[in-house]
Design a protein around this motif. Structure first.
Motif, short mmCIF file in Angstrom:
data_model
loop_
_atom_site.label_atom_id
_atom_site.label_comp_id
_atom_site.label_asym_id
_atom_site.label_seq_id
_atom_site.Cartn_x
_atom_site.Cartn_y
_atom_site.Cartn_z
N THR A 17 0.82 -1.20 0.00
CA THR A 17 0.00 0.00 0.00
C THR A 17 0.86 1.25 0.00
N ALA A 18 2.02 1.20 0.65
CA ALA A 18 2.95 2.33 0.60
C ALA A 18 3.41 2.58 -0.84
N GLU A 19 3.70 1.50 -1.58
CA GLU A 19 4.11 1.66 -2.97
C GLU A 19 2.97 2.23 -3.81
N MET A 20 1.73 1.82 -3.51
CA MET A 20 0.58 2.36 -4.24
C MET A 20 0.45 3.86 -4.00
N LEU A 21 0.62 4.29 -2.75
CA LEU A 21 0.51 5.71 -2.45
C LEU A 21 1.59 6.51 -3.16
N LEU A 22 2.82 6.02 -3.14
CA LEU A 22 3.90 6.72 -3.83
C LEU A 22 3.64 6.77 -5.33
N SER A 23 3.07 5.71 -5.90
CA SER A 23 2.75 5.71 -7.32
C SER A 23 1.64 6.72 -7.64
N MET A 24 0.67 6.85 -6.76
CA MET A 24 -0.39 7.83 -6.95
C MET A 24 0.18 9.25 -6.94
N ILE A 25 1.10 9.52 -6.01
CA ILE A 25 1.72 10.84 -5.95
C ILE A 25 2.51 11.11 -7.22
N ARG A 26 3.26 10.12 -7.66
CA ARG A 26 4.06 10.29 -8.88
C ARG A 26 3.15 10.56 -10.07
N GLY A 27 2.06 9.79 -10.20
CA GLY A 27 1.15 9.98 -11.32
C GLY A 27 0.50 11.35 -11.31
N ALA A 28 0.08 11.81 -10.14
CA ALA A 28 -0.55 13.12 -10.04
C ALA A 28 0.40 14.23 -10.47
N ASN A 29 1.66 14.11 -10.08
CA ASN A 29 2.63 15.14 -10.43
C ASN A 29 3.07 15.03 -11.90
N ARG A 30 3.24 13.81 -12.37
CA ARG A 30 3.76 13.60 -13.73
C ARG A 30 2.74 14.04 -14.77
N TYR A 31 1.45 13.82 -14.53
CA TYR A 31 0.45 14.06 -15.56
C TYR A 31 -0.50 15.20 -15.22
N ARG A 32 -0.13 16.06 -14.32
CA ARG A 32 -0.99 17.19 -13.99
C ARG A 32 -1.07 18.16 -15.17
N ALA A 33 -2.20 18.86 -15.27
CA ALA A 33 -2.39 19.84 -16.33
C ALA A 33 -1.85 21.19 -15.89
N ARG A 34 -1.74 22.10 -16.83
CA ARG A 34 -1.13 23.39 -16.55
C ARG A 34 -1.86 24.14 -15.43
N GLY A 35 -3.17 24.08 -15.41
CA GLY A 35 -3.92 24.85 -14.43
C GLY A 35 -4.18 24.13 -13.12
N ASP A 36 -3.68 22.91 -12.95
CA ASP A 36 -3.93 22.17 -11.71
C ASP A 36 -3.21 22.83 -10.54
N ARG A 37 -3.92 22.93 -9.42
CA ARG A 37 -3.36 23.51 -8.21
C ARG A 37 -2.88 22.40 -7.27
N MET A 38 -1.80 22.68 -6.57
CA MET A 38 -1.24 21.66 -5.69
C MET A 38 -2.25 21.24 -4.61
N ASP A 39 -2.96 22.21 -4.03
CA ASP A 39 -3.92 21.87 -2.99
C ASP A 39 -4.99 20.91 -3.50
N ASP A 40 -5.42 21.13 -4.76
CA ASP A 40 -6.44 20.25 -5.33
C ASP A 40 -5.88 18.84 -5.56
N LEU A 41 -4.64 18.75 -6.01
CA LEU A 41 -4.03 17.44 -6.25
C LEU A 41 -3.81 16.70 -4.93
N VAL A 42 -3.36 17.42 -3.92
CA VAL A 42 -3.18 16.79 -2.61
C VAL A 42 -4.52 16.25 -2.10
N ALA A 43 -5.56 17.07 -2.19
CA ALA A 43 -6.87 16.64 -1.71
C ALA A 43 -7.37 15.45 -2.50
N GLY A 44 -7.13 15.44 -3.81
CA GLY A 44 -7.59 14.34 -4.65
C GLY A 44 -6.89 13.04 -4.33
#
Length: 218
Positions: free
Chosen positions: A164-191
């Motif tokens: 589950t730790a690896e899953m969480l790290l993969s989710m963080i990596r995916g959110a950062n790697r594929y975020r769009a130009r207008g995405d806000r960090m607070d929104d990604l963290v909450a998601g």
């Protein structure tokens, strides 16, 4: 009475004396270059200019561009782990610490997206995979320990904390790697935190999965 032997002069070390903090300064400057440019476009002359040192000085510390990149990569993940350890020392509930892990890891790589992608390309870690796995394992175990605390506190289900730790790290990596130009960090963290902590299935979806599991057991 014999005379005392003459004092022998102490030989001076050859070359310039090491400059305190120079290696760290080179790594910081090199990180900015690798972050802004494709790995194959980066030249050591370019890094030397960014560091404010001569090319010979750069090569004395790092014999090749590959060695420099690996040093930047290892120093970065070690720094992230140390920062997370400090962030997790606070006396917060485990669920709150998970949010801290997501937020701080996203923040650490927010302006390092290109470097973050390079870290996960196997061509850059074949010759140092053992060292990479050691650093990566230390980070994973830090996250795993937080999840185990959450399980003990009844704030997480009794899942396999290592996976589950690896899953969480993969989710963080995916959110950062594929975020769009207008995405806000607070929104990604909450998601990320919301999906990780609650999943995406509605009660109706959970009933479907439960029914499928019942049919498979028959």
């Amino acid at each position: 009475m014999s005379s005392s032997p003459a004092l022998q002069p102490v030989p001076r070390p050859r070359g310039r004396p090491p400059i305190a903090g120079l290696r760290e300064s080179i790594l910081r400057a090199a990180e900015s270059v690798f972050t802004l440019h494709d790995y194959h476009e980066v030249q050591m002359d370019q890094v030397a200019r960014a560091c404010g040192v001569g090319k010979g000085t750069l090569y004395r510390h790092f014999p090749s561009k590959r060695a420099l990149f690996l040093a930047v990569m290892f120093e970065g993940i070690a720094r992230l782990r140390a920062e997370l350890e400090t962030k997790l020392e606070v006396d917060d509930p485990p669920a709150r610490r998970i949010e801290r892990i997501v937020r701080h890891t996203l923040a650490h790589f927010w302006d390092r997206r290109f470097l973050f992608a390079l870290i996960h390309q196997r061509e850059h870690k074949r010759d140092a995979e053992r060292q990479w796995l050691r650093h990566r394992g230390q980070l994973s175990r830090l996250v795993q320990g937080t999840l185990e605390q959450g399980i003990t506190a009844g704030q997480l289900r009794p899942v396999n904390a290592r996976l589950t730790a690896e899953m969480l790290l993969s989710m963080i990596r995916g959110a950062n790697r594929y975020r769009a130009r207008g995405d806000r960090m607070d929104d990604l963290v909450a998601g990320v935190v919301d999906v990780f902590m609650h999943g995406v299935a509605t009660p109706a979806g959970q009933r479907v999965l439960a029914a499928d599991g019942l049919r498979r057991r028959r």
